[in-house]
Write a protein that holds these residues in place. Structure first.
Motif, PDB file in Angstrom:
ATOM      1  N   ILE A  73      16.013  30.513   7.053  1.00 30.71           N
ATOM      2  CA  ILE A  73      16.902  30.149   8.203  1.00 30.71           C
ATOM      3  C   ILE A  73      18.398  30.569   8.256  1.00 30.71           C
ATOM      4  CG2 ILE A  73      18.022  27.889   9.569  1.00 30.71           C
ATOM      5  CD1 ILE A  73      15.170  26.494   7.925  1.00 30.71           C
ATOM      6  N   ILE A  74      19.095  30.656   6.939  1.00 28.85           N
ATOM      7  CA  ILE A  74      19.931  30.946   7.178  1.00 28.85           C
ATOM      8  C   ILE A  74      20.536  32.387   7.011  1.00 28.85           C
ATOM      9  CG2 ILE A  74      21.925  32.207   5.089  1.00 28.85           C
ATOM     10  CD1 ILE A  74      21.390  28.914   3.942  1.00 28.85           C
ATOM     11  N   ALA A  75      19.171  33.305   7.307  1.00 26.51           N
ATOM     12  CA  ALA A  75      19.525  34.706   7.218  1.00 26.51           C
ATOM     13  C   ALA A  75      18.594  35.005   8.690  1.00 26.51           C
ATOM     14  CB  ALA A  75      18.443  35.450   5.545  1.00 26.51           C
ATOM     15  N   ASP A  76      18.011  33.965   9.225  1.00 29.53           N
ATOM     16  CA  ASP A  76      17.834  34.849  10.716  1.00 29.53           C
ATOM     17  C   ASP A  76      18.672  33.777  12.013  1.00 29.53           C
ATOM     18  OD1 ASP A  76      16.265  35.324  13.187  1.00 29.53           O
ATOM     19  OD2 ASP A  76      14.873  33.280  12.364  1.00 29.53           O
ATOM     20  N   ALA A  77      19.263  35.367  11.724  1.00 30.68           N
ATOM     21  CA  ALA A  77      20.041  35.090  13.071  1.00 30.68           C
ATOM     22  C   ALA A  77      19.553  34.544  14.813  1.00 30.68           C
ATOM     23  CB  ALA A  77      21.137  36.455  13.715  1.00 30.68           C
ATOM     24  N   ASP A  78      18.563  34.673  14.540  1.00 27.94           N
ATOM     25  CA  ASP A  78      17.979  34.303  15.572  1.00 27.94           C
ATOM     26  C   ASP A  78      17.217  32.842  15.350  1.00 27.94           C
ATOM     27  OD1 ASP A  78      18.027  36.406  17.769  1.00 27.94           O
ATOM     28  OD2 ASP A  78      15.867  37.228  17.042  1.00 27.94           O
ATOM     29  N   ARG A  79      17.464  32.414  14.908  1.00 25.14           N
ATOM     30  CA  ARG A  79      17.270  30.818  14.571  1.00 25.14           C
ATOM     31  C   ARG A  79      17.344  29.991  15.642  1.00 25.14           C
ATOM     32  NH1 ARG A  79      22.353  30.189  12.703  1.00 25.14           N
ATOM     33  NH2 ARG A  79      21.915  31.448  10.975  1.00 25.14           N
ATOM     34  N   PRO A  80      16.191  29.222  15.948  1.00 22.72           N
ATOM     35  CA  PRO A  80      16.719  28.259  16.343  1.00 22.72           C
ATOM     36  C   PRO A  80      18.029  27.670  15.926  1.00 22.72           C
ATOM     37  CG  PRO A  80      14.478  27.490  15.336  1.00 22.72           C
ATOM     38  CD  PRO A  80      15.082  28.782  14.865  1.00 22.72           C
ATOM     39  N   ARG A  81      18.843  26.811  17.664  1.00 28.73           N
ATOM     40  CA  ARG A  81      20.164  26.791  17.687  1.00 28.73           C
ATOM     41  C   ARG A  81      20.359  25.282  16.846  1.00 28.73           C
ATOM     42  NH1 ARG A  81      20.864  30.231  16.643  1.00 28.73           N
ATOM     43  NH2 ARG A  81      20.074  31.996  18.079  1.00 28.73           N
ATOM     44  N   TYR A  82      19.418  24.400  17.219  1.00 29.12           N
ATOM     45  CA  TYR A  82      19.380  23.215  16.129  1.00 29.12           C
ATOM     46  C   TYR A  82      19.597  23.202  14.724  1.00 29.12           C
ATOM     47  CZ  TYR A  82      14.421  23.785  15.204  1.00 29.12           C
ATOM     48  OH  TYR A  82      12.732  24.327  15.375  1.00 29.12           O
TER      49      TYR A  82
END
Length: 109
Positions: A73-82
């Protein structure tokens, strides 16, 4: 031949559908003042996490997931904004940042 009962049922159904669509459009207008979220970068996410006294392992325990998933999650720039909202709120959580445990509420005698 047209059946008056069937015509009335169709008319009632259309009226209900139009009313439902109108309510949907009105409620969509109500959220127009919600501020658009700006994504935070993986580096900003990690800085917010570490800056608040947390690390991936403790956050994994808090969120009920594996440390590996938290790191994804930390590394994912496209993670859900929540997740961005959660990390911003977590950085202000003074109870969780103290050894990963909530402090018990004091009950007055």
């Amino acid at each position: 031949m047209s059946n008056p009962k069937v015509n009335q049922i169709i008319a009632d159904t259309l009226d209900r559908s139009r009313a439902r669509m109108q309510r949907t459009n009105e409620s969509a207008a109500d959220v127009s003042d919600v501020e658009e979220l700006v994504a935070i970068t993986p580096d900003e996410f990690k800085a917010a996490l570490l800056g608040s006294g947390w690390d991936a392992e403790r956050l994994a325990k808090r969120w009920g997931m594996s440390k590996r998933r938290v790191n994804q999650i930390i590394a994912d720039a496209d993670r859900p904004r929540y997740y961005d909202d959660a990390i911003r709120a977590l950085s202000h959580d003074s109870h969780g940042a103290q050894k990963g445990k909530r402090q018990p509420k004091k009950i007055a005698p």
